[in-house]
Design an enzyme around this catalytic site. Structure first.
Site, PDB file in Angstrom:
ATOM      1  N   SER A  11      63.347  71.620  17.774  1.00 25.37           N
ATOM      2  CA  SER A  11      63.367  72.035  19.174  1.00 25.37           C
ATOM      3  C   SER A  11      64.668  72.767  19.498  1.00 25.37           C
ATOM      4  CB  SER A  11      63.235  70.815  20.084  1.00 25.37           C
ATOM      5  OG  SER A  11      63.536  71.211  21.409  1.00 25.37           O
ATOM      6  N   HIS A  36      60.179  75.151  17.900  1.00 24.05           N
ATOM      7  CA  HIS A  36      59.652  74.547  19.131  1.00 24.05           C
ATOM      8  C   HIS A  36      60.478  75.034  20.325  1.00 24.05           C
ATOM      9  CE1 HIS A  36      57.402  71.360  21.238  1.00 24.05           C
ATOM     10  NE2 HIS A  36      58.518  71.142  21.923  1.00 24.05           N
ATOM     11  N   ASP A  38      60.935  74.805  24.354  1.00 21.39           N
ATOM     12  CA  ASP A  38      60.611  73.996  25.526  1.00 21.39           C
ATOM     13  C   ASP A  38      60.815  74.797  26.800  1.00 21.39           C
ATOM     14  OD1 ASP A  38      59.942  71.325  24.501  1.00 21.39           O
ATOM     15  OD2 ASP A  38      61.960  71.403  23.650  1.00 21.39           O
ATOM     16  N   MET A  40      60.573  74.750  30.829  1.00 24.18           N
ATOM     17  CA  MET A  40      60.531  73.818  31.966  1.00 24.18           C
ATOM     18  C   MET A  40      60.758  74.586  33.254  1.00 24.18           C
ATOM     19  SD  MET A  40      62.806  70.738  30.390  1.00 24.18           S
ATOM     20  CE  MET A  40      62.694  70.281  28.653  1.00 24.18           C
ATOM     21  N   HIS A  69      56.026  74.974  24.190  1.00 26.45           N
ATOM     22  CA  HIS A  69      55.610  73.781  24.928  1.00 26.45           C
ATOM     23  C   HIS A  69      55.886  74.017  26.410  1.00 26.45           C
ATOM     24  CE1 HIS A  69      56.552  69.170  25.566  1.00 26.45           C
ATOM     25  NE2 HIS A  69      55.476  69.571  26.231  1.00 26.45           N
ATOM     26  N   MET A  71      56.136  72.973  29.953  1.00 27.47           N
ATOM     27  CA  MET A  71      56.222  71.858  30.891  1.00 27.47           C
ATOM     28  C   MET A  71      56.363  72.479  32.278  1.00 27.47           C
ATOM     29  SD  MET A  71      58.670  69.534  28.513  1.00 27.47           S
ATOM     30  CE  MET A  71      59.073  70.942  27.485  1.00 27.47           C
ATOM     31  N   MET A 144      53.556  63.226  23.745  1.00 30.05           N
ATOM     32  CA  MET A 144      54.968  63.070  24.128  1.00 30.05           C
ATOM     33  C   MET A 144      55.409  61.628  23.872  1.00 30.05           C
ATOM     34  SD  MET A 144      56.299  65.934  25.306  1.00 30.05           S
ATOM     35  CE  MET A 144      57.864  65.131  25.664  1.00 30.05           C
ATOM     36  N   GLY A 149      61.456  66.484  29.715  1.00 28.89           N
ATOM     37  CA  GLY A 149      62.529  66.968  30.586  1.00 28.89           C
ATOM     38  C   GLY A 149      63.854  67.134  29.861  1.00 28.89           C
ATOM     39  N   PHE A 150      64.124  66.221  28.939  1.00 29.76           N
ATOM     40  CA  PHE A 150      65.447  66.251  28.305  1.00 29.76           C
ATOM     41  C   PHE A 150      65.368  65.881  26.831  1.00 29.76           C
ATOM     42  CE2 PHE A 150      65.851  65.338  32.771  1.00 29.76           C
ATOM     43  CZ  PHE A 150      66.812  66.260  33.183  1.00 29.76           C
ATOM     44  N   GLY A 152      67.304  64.203  23.386  1.00 25.32           N
ATOM     45  CA  GLY A 152      68.197  63.071  23.132  1.00 25.32           C
ATOM     46  C   GLY A 152      67.778  61.737  23.718  1.00 25.32           C
ATOM     47  N   ASP A 178      56.569  64.580  19.912  1.00 23.70           N
ATOM     48  CA  ASP A 178      57.746  65.237  20.484  1.00 23.70           C
ATOM     49  C   ASP A 178      58.564  64.244  21.299  1.00 23.70           C
ATOM     50  OD1 ASP A 178      59.540  67.031  21.589  1.00 23.70           O
ATOM     51  OD2 ASP A 178      58.078  68.089  22.814  1.00 23.70           O
ATOM     52  N   GLY A 179      59.806  64.017  20.848  1.00 25.11           N
ATOM     53  CA  GLY A 179      60.729  63.190  21.616  1.00 25.11           C
ATOM     54  C   GLY A 179      61.257  61.999  20.827  1.00 25.11           C
ATOM     55  N   GLY A 180      62.559  61.998  20.582  1.00 22.84           N
ATOM     56  CA  GLY A 180      63.186  60.841  19.946  1.00 22.84           C
ATOM     57  C   GLY A 180      62.890  60.688  18.465  1.00 22.84           C
ATOM     58  N   GLY A 200      64.826  67.709  18.108  1.00 31.30           N
ATOM     59  CA  GLY A 200      65.895  68.546  18.649  1.00 31.30           C
ATOM     60  C   GLY A 200      67.247  68.019  18.238  1.00 31.30           C
ATOM     61  N   SER A 201      67.670  66.926  18.887  1.00 34.54           N
ATOM     62  CA  SER A 201      69.026  66.424  18.646  1.00 34.54           C
ATOM     63  C   SER A 201      69.223  65.974  17.194  1.00 34.54           C
ATOM     64  CB  SER A 201      69.357  65.296  19.624  1.00 34.54           C
ATOM     65  OG  SER A 201      68.285  64.390  19.717  1.00 34.54           O
TER      66      SER A 201
HETATM   67  C1  DX5 Z   1      61.595  67.045  25.903  1.00 37.08           C
HETATM   68  C2  DX5 Z   1      61.213  68.157  24.956  1.00 37.08           C
HETATM   69  C3  DX5 Z   1      61.521  67.909  23.538  1.00 37.08           C
HETATM   70  C4  DX5 Z   1      62.977  67.662  23.230  1.00 37.08           C
HETATM   71  C5  DX5 Z   1      63.071  66.744  22.058  1.00 37.08           C
HETATM   72  O1  DX5 Z   1      61.005  67.287  27.127  1.00 37.08           O
HETATM   73  O2  DX5 Z   1      59.813  68.423  25.042  1.00 37.08           O
HETATM   74  O3  DX5 Z   1      61.013  68.960  22.718  1.00 37.08           O
HETATM   75  O4  DX5 Z   1      63.684  68.831  22.935  1.00 37.08           O
HETATM   76  O5  DX5 Z   1      64.398  66.441  21.829  1.00 37.08           O
HETATM   77  P1  DX5 Z   1      64.852  65.200  20.937  1.00 37.08           P
HETATM   78  O6  DX5 Z   1      64.314  65.444  19.564  1.00 37.08           O
HETATM   79  O7  DX5 Z   1      66.324  65.250  21.017  1.00 37.08           O
HETATM   80  O8  DX5 Z   1      64.245  63.976  21.565  1.00 37.08           O
HETATM   81 ZN    ZN Z   2      58.872  69.846  23.580  1.00 35.99          ZN
END
Ligand code: DX5
Ligand code: ZN
Length: 229
Positions: A11, A36, A38, A40, A69, A71, A144, A149-150, A152, A178-180, A200-201
């Protein structure tokens, strides 16, 4: 059931936006399968990121398919822009469609503007069963595993049963999580039947990005083999 290949989709939300072109090159050289992106709108989620002009710029320099993606509250309005910008996968949220008929209309509109692969996503609190009537129409389901939204945030293991439900009812196309995601949570996703892994992170924050992506790929393959042994 034969699942599609495992794909790693880093991401860009966690990259250094001041060095976007270098970051894309870096993550592609490190082994990314997809990128990926994102999007928003500050309305569907409490954050704003990038819009069509930046996605277009990314599309011009990216060597890998863009996994976009959305959102955003109004995917119908912006679909042509993202299609033109070069989205290979374009994913909308079921929550903004609100019904199977509404979701079908969005899928049709995306295909109408030339999107190759259409995805539908559910937030953690939306039951996956709402997708029953739309599964034949889409190429990908994005589950998800954090509130969108964020980057990390912490992985929510309770969403793993959604992936199992999709695979148990014979959905053999892409299932993306997607996420964490990290070295602990990614194998759990793979075991459940996920084949597209967004991170992402964990990727942009890694000391050795290539080793991290390689490790993710190996652990996804291992978990898949174990689950089907
Ligand atoms: C959150 C995004 C994710 C996000 C994942 O709304 O859709 O794609 O970047 O980031 P990590 O991998 O850090 O959870
Ligand atoms: Zn995403």
């Amino acid at each position: 059931m034969k699942l599609p290949p495992n794909l790693i989709s880093p991401s860009l939300l966690s990259c250094d936006f001041a060095k976007l072109a270098e970051e894309i090159e870096r993550v592609e050289n490190a082994g990314a399968d997809w990128l990926h992106v994102d999007v928003m709108d500050g309305h569907f989620v409490p954050n704003m990121t990038i819009g069509p002009p930046v996605v277009e710029a990314i599309g011009k320099i990216a060597a890998r398919p863009l996994d976009v993606h959305l959102m955003i509250t109004d995917p119908l309005k912006y679909a042509p822009d993202y299609a033109e910008a070069g989205a290979h996968v374009l994913t909308f949220h079921y929550e903004v469609a609100g019904s199977t008929a509404g979701a079908r209309e969005i899928v049709r509109a995306f295909r109408g503007v030339g999107v190759r692969e259409v995805g539908v996503s559910v937030k953690p609190k939306t039951p996956v069963e709402v997708l029953a009537g739309i599964l034949d129409d889409v190429d990908l389901v994005l589950v998800m595993s954090v509130e969108p939204g964020f980057g990390g945030q912490k992985f929510m293991p309770e969403v793993l049963s959604k992936v199992r439900w999709l695979r148990e009812r014979g959905f053999d196309k892409h299932v993306e999580m997607d996420g964490g995601l990290n070295d602990k949570t990614l194998p759990l996703c793979a075991e459940a039947g996920t084949n597209v892994f967004v991170a992402g992170s964990a990727i942009f924050g890694a000391v050795d990005m290539a080793a991290t992506i390689r490790g993710f790929r190996e652990s996804a393959e291992r978990a898949r083999t174990a689950a089907h042994a």
